[in-house]
Structure formats: structure tokens, C-alpha cells
Design a protein around this motif. Structure first.
Motif, PDB file in Angstrom:
ATOM      1  N   LEU A 128      12.178  -7.393  -5.263  1.00 39.90           N
ATOM      2  CA  LEU A 128      11.604  -6.095  -5.659  1.00 39.90           C
ATOM      3  C   LEU A 128      12.449  -4.944  -5.128  1.00 39.90           C
ATOM      4  CD1 LEU A 128       7.789  -6.752  -5.121  1.00 39.90           C
ATOM      5  CD2 LEU A 128       8.845  -6.020  -7.265  1.00 39.90           C
ATOM      6  N   PHE A 129      12.835  -5.043  -3.849  1.00 42.29           N
ATOM      7  CA  PHE A 129      13.687  -3.996  -3.258  1.00 42.29           C
ATOM      8  C   PHE A 129      15.007  -3.909  -4.026  1.00 42.29           C
ATOM      9  CE2 PHE A 129      12.564  -1.991   0.921  1.00 42.29           C
ATOM     10  CZ  PHE A 129      11.254  -2.443   1.021  1.00 42.29           C
ATOM     11  N   PRO A 189      11.200   3.024  -3.225  1.00 40.16           N
ATOM     12  CA  PRO A 189      10.102   3.880  -3.705  1.00 40.16           C
ATOM     13  C   PRO A 189       9.153   3.155  -4.668  1.00 40.16           C
ATOM     14  CG  PRO A 189      12.176   5.083  -3.747  1.00 40.16           C
ATOM     15  CD  PRO A 189      12.519   3.662  -3.426  1.00 40.16           C
ATOM     16  N   GLU A 190       9.722   2.347  -5.584  1.00 40.26           N
ATOM     17  CA  GLU A 190       8.873   1.602  -6.525  1.00 40.26           C
ATOM     18  C   GLU A 190       8.037   0.565  -5.780  1.00 40.26           C
ATOM     19  OE1 GLU A 190       8.003   1.501  -9.812  1.00 40.26           O
ATOM     20  OE2 GLU A 190       8.857   3.494  -9.752  1.00 40.26           O
ATOM     21  N   PHE A 191       8.666  -0.076  -4.793  1.00 39.07           N
ATOM     22  CA  PHE A 191       7.938  -1.051  -3.987  1.00 39.07           C
ATOM     23  C   PHE A 191       6.749  -0.379  -3.305  1.00 39.07           C
ATOM     24  CE2 PHE A 191       7.123  -2.782   0.260  1.00 39.07           C
ATOM     25  CZ  PHE A 191       6.671  -4.061  -0.074  1.00 39.07           C
ATOM     26  N   GLU A 215       2.832  -1.131  -3.614  1.00 38.45           N
ATOM     27  CA  GLU A 215       2.095  -1.467  -2.378  1.00 38.45           C
ATOM     28  C   GLU A 215       0.813  -0.616  -2.268  1.00 38.45           C
ATOM     29  OE1 GLU A 215       4.141  -0.389   1.396  1.00 38.45           O
ATOM     30  OE2 GLU A 215       3.705  -2.444   2.020  1.00 38.45           O
ATOM     31  N   THR A 216       0.930   0.675  -2.568  1.00 35.62           N
ATOM     32  CA  THR A 216      -0.254   1.554  -2.506  1.00 35.62           C
ATOM     33  C   THR A 216      -1.330   1.044  -3.460  1.00 35.62           C
ATOM     34  OG1 THR A 216       1.227   3.426  -2.157  1.00 35.62           O
ATOM     35  CG2 THR A 216      -1.049   3.961  -2.650  1.00 35.62           C
ATOM     36  N   ILE A 256       3.012   3.766   7.010  1.00 36.19           N
ATOM     37  CA  ILE A 256       3.975   4.857   7.188  1.00 36.19           C
ATOM     38  C   ILE A 256       4.006   5.749   5.944  1.00 36.19           C
ATOM     39  CG2 ILE A 256       6.417   5.366   7.667  1.00 36.19           C
ATOM     40  CD1 ILE A 256       4.675   3.965   9.947  1.00 36.19           C
ATOM     41  N   ASN A 257       3.704   5.128   4.812  1.00 36.86           N
ATOM     42  CA  ASN A 257       3.646   5.891   3.566  1.00 36.86           C
ATOM     43  C   ASN A 257       2.369   6.748   3.572  1.00 36.86           C
ATOM     44  OD1 ASN A 257       2.474   5.988   0.633  1.00 36.86           O
ATOM     45  ND2 ASN A 257       4.676   5.678   0.393  1.00 36.86           N
TER      46      ASN A 257
END
Ligand code: ATP
Ligand code: SKM
Ligand code: MG
Length: 199
Positions: free
Chosen positions: A74-75, A81-83, A87-88, A110-111
Motif C-alpha cells: 500500500l505504501f 497519505p492514501e494509506f 486507516e482513518t 498521530i494523524n
């Protein structure tokens, strides 16, 4: 009373009173583990879930399941940013379906958006650990994209410096040190139980 009848006024051997206290203090809320890579979120989270008789889910595993890709893929394919956006969304959905014990990826809290979702979605517990302990635990495997650097131990230290002030916004903190996992899991139960004190 015939000999074969158990005396229910005495607690049975092996019953941990902290489990009942923690369950009562948590109520219908989720319990969410946060902390750096190697802190023990997955391993301790699973143990605590078992003791609380709650379902356990690891957000990294859930992200890999829904995307049918590994975190590294994914990274590499979509970037961080997409990951984080994925995740959110995954964490938001998991929290809505609770109560559960949820272990999050190291960057989730952290986000800013995800942190808000976690703060509203249940009780957060930070598994805090010192650099040498974390390094000892993570240096055996290389599946963590953020640690694929020239000096991964230094990277880990930089992440600690950036992230520890933010992790400290969690509801609870438990030290994930070099002791048996059962001890750390028990300290998590004690910390959760302490939320119910004085209610
Ligand atoms: N108290 C402990 N004592 C000894 N080993 C531990 C302890 N807690 C965790 N570990 C070990 O450290 C390693 C990392 O733990 P774990 O995978 O649960 O961390 P994590 O926080 O989920 O990391 P990641 O964010 O990378 O998923 C595992 O091999 C686990 O068995
Ligand atoms: O610390 C981080 O930012 C990360 C930790 C892992 O759990 C994964 O969520 C991913 O590798 C990112
Ligand atoms: Mg994990």
C-alpha cells in the motif's frame, strides 16, 4: 450443604478480580491500543481482549484484508497519505461496530483526523516503551516500511521524539517494559479498572 456443591461465596481459583472491575469501568466503550511499532499493541491487545471477553481486531490486519494488499504494498503503490486516509476510514468503521479491543498501527493516533475518531470512539491506552526495548523487538523483521532507512534505530528514535508528546494525549498509559506479557496485560486491566474508581 452436600460436599459436591461449589461454595459460590468464595472466588474460584484463577479468577482475576481486575477483569470484572475493568469490564465494569469500560462499559460498552471500545478499548483502543496506541503506540510505536513493537510496543506490543497486537500481542497485549489480544490478551486483554480475551480476558475481557471482547472481540479483538488489529487495524493493520483489517486494512490488509480489505485492500488485499500488504501495508508495504500500500505504501509503495499509493503512498503514505492514501494509506492514512484508508486507516482513518477503517478505524472509524471498527469503532462504530464495538465494543471491541482494537490495536492500531503506530501512526494512527498521530494523524489528526484519526486521533479525533479514536478520542471520541472509546478509551485509548498508550503502550509506552523505551528505545532499546522497541529496537530489540522490531529489528528482527523488515516488514515495516517506515523503518526501511539507512539507520532504522535512529529513525525509530526520531519517531519517538515526534510521537511521544502526541501519544501522551491518550486516556491511559502503561509501560511496556521487559517483563512477561501477562504482567503488562494485567497492568492494562488495572489502568482500565481505575477509570471506574470514584464513580
Ligand atoms: N512484554 C513483552 N515482553 C516480551 N516481548 C514482547 C512484549 N510485548 C511485546 N513483545 C514482543 O514484541 C514484538 C512486537 O509486539 P507487537 O507485534 O504486539 O507490537 P505492535 O505494537 O503491534 O507493533 P506494530 O505497530 O509493528 O504492529 C512481538 O514479537 C511480541 O511478542
Ligand atoms: O508507525 C507507523 O506509522 C506505522 C506502523 C505500522 O503499524 C503500520 O500501520 C505502518 O507500517 C505505519
Ligand atoms: Mg501490531
Amino acid at each position: 450443604m452436600p460436599n459436591s456443591m461449589p461454595d459460590i461465596t468464595k472466588p474460584a481459583l484463577g479468577i482475576n478480580p481486575l477483569v470484572e472491575q475493568a469490564r465494569a469501568a469500560l462499559g460498552r466503550r471500545n478499548l483502543i491500543f496506541i503506540g510505536l511499532m513493537g510496543a506490543g499493541k497486537s500481542v497485549i491487545g489480544r490478551m486483554v481482549a480475551q480476558q475481557l471477553s471482547l472481540p479483538f481486531i488489529d487495524t493493520d490486519v483489517e486494512i490488509e484484508r480489505v485492500s488485499r494488499m500488504t501495508i508495504s504494498e500500500l505504501f509503495a503503490s499509493y503512498g503514505e497519505p492514501e494509506f492514512r486516509a484508508l486507516e482513518t476510514r477503517v478505524i472509524e468503521r471498527l469503532l462504530k461496530g464495538g465494543p471491541r479491543v482494537i490495536s492500531t498501527g503506530g501512526g494512527a493516533f498521530i494523524n489528526e483526523r484519526t486521533r479525533g475518531v479514536i478520542k471520541r470512539g472509546g478509551v485509548s491506552v498508550w503502550l509506552r516503551a523505551d528505545l532499546d526495548i522497541l529496537w530489540e523487538r522490531v529489528n528482527k523483521r523488515d516488514h515495516r516500511p517506515l523503518l526501511k532507512t539507512e539507520n532504522p534505530k535512529q529513525t525509530l528514535e526520531n519517531l519517538m521524539n515526534q510521537r511521544y508528546p502526541i501519544y501522551s494525549e491518550s486516556d491511559l498509559t502503561v509501560e511496556s517494559r521487559d517483563v512477561r506479557k501477562e504482567i503488562v496485560a494485567n497492568e492494562v486491566l488495572a489502568a482500565v479498572a481505575s477509570l471506574g474508581e470514584g464513580r
